[in-house]
Design a protein around this motif. Structure first.
Motif, mmCIF file in Angstrom:
data_model
loop_
_atom_site.group_PDB
_atom_site.id
_atom_site.type_symbol
_atom_site.label_atom_id
_atom_site.label_comp_id
_atom_site.label_asym_id
_atom_site.label_seq_id
_atom_site.Cartn_x
_atom_site.Cartn_y
_atom_site.Cartn_z
ATOM 1 N N THR A 3 0.835 -1.203 0.000
ATOM 2 C CA THR A 3 0.000 0.000 0.000
ATOM 3 C C THR A 3 0.871 1.253 0.000
ATOM 4 N N PRO A 72 -5.047 4.166 -0.972
ATOM 5 C CA PRO A 72 -5.917 5.348 -0.972
ATOM 6 C C PRO A 72 -5.539 6.371 -2.038
ATOM 7 N N VAL A 87 -11.547 2.165 -1.354
ATOM 8 C CA VAL A 87 -10.359 1.555 -0.752
ATOM 9 C C VAL A 87 -10.732 0.186 -0.192
#
Length: 250
Positions: A3, A72, A87
């Protein structure tokens, strides 16, 4: 870690991959195989949507797309393009509800997931007869290995071969992350018995990875022509940068 990596590259992702000559050719190859699966009026999932390139493509064709990404920042970029993006990591698919006509996960989103069994909740989300299209980074890429061997970089040349690279650098960035290279059989077993593999083809057999940027437009067009003729054949698809797997929900 994945991420954080994709948050960091989100603003440059299209520059580094989507809008490169090789990126466009490889994505066009995926679309040639996947477009016939999703008709106007159907509703599909886009898993690991990135900046929303596939979601925009299918939305423009009249397909309703609900998109998800663990990053995100990627979701923010996709939303700015008008994509219905949220998300959510692939590992969190069990939290989704609803019924969909199919799903796509393009260009290596699954390679950031340690276990392809995380896709099993799709059996409760995709209607019988629906399709699941997965494009993964292959475990062996001939063009990559030859490229790095020619430069004496043995570690880079063989980095995919054992199924996981825990210090991979992607998209010419310096932030390392773990990248997994599941085999076709591993994915097939993870999705059985609810999904049946109906088609597999290579994406980027002769068309190289995006970091090999020395080919002229004429040379790339020649490579793309070779891929059209040979990428679906068993021997050649095993040499490709990516593998496209199309499953049908039983």
């Amino acid at each position: 870690m994945a991420t954080a990596f994709f948050d960091r590259v989100a603003s440059r992702y299209d520059e580094l991959w989507t809008n490169t000559d090789t990126g466009r050719l490889q994505r066009a190859a995926v679309w040639r195989h996947v477009d016939p699966l999703f008709r106007t009026g159907t509703h599909i999932l886009d898993l690991g949507c990135g900046t929303g390139e596939d979601a925009v493509h299918y939305s423009e064709a009249g397909v309703r797309v609900t998109a998800f990404d663990a990053s995100p920042e990627m979701v923010r970029v996709a939303r700015n393009r008008g994509v219905d993006a949220h998300v959510l990591a692939i590992e969190e698919l069990s939290t989704l509800e609803g019924s969909y006509d199919g799903a796509i996960s393009n260009f290596g989103a699954l390679n950031c997931v340690p276990d392809p069994a995380e896709l099993r909740p799709l059996a409760q989300l995709i209607r019988p007869g629906g399709h699941l299209a997965i494009c993964i980074i292959g475990r062996f890429c001939l063009r990559e290995s030859l490229h790095f061997l020619g430069r004496g970089r043995i570690g880079k040349a063989i980095r995919r071969w054992n199924g996981v690279n825990r210090s991979a650098s992607l998209l010419s960035t310096s932030l390392d992350l773990s990248v997994y290279y599941p085999t076709v059989q591993q994915i097939r077993r993870a999705l059985a018995p609810d999904f049946v593999l109906s088609k597999t083809t290579g994406i980027g057999v002769c068309v190289p990875p995006s970091y090999i940027s020395t080919l002229s437009p004429k040379a790339l067009a020649f490579c793309e022509g070779i891929d059209r003729r040979l990428a679906h054949r068993r021997f050649f698809r095993a040499l490709s940068d990516h593998r496209l797997l199309i499953f049908r929900r039983k």
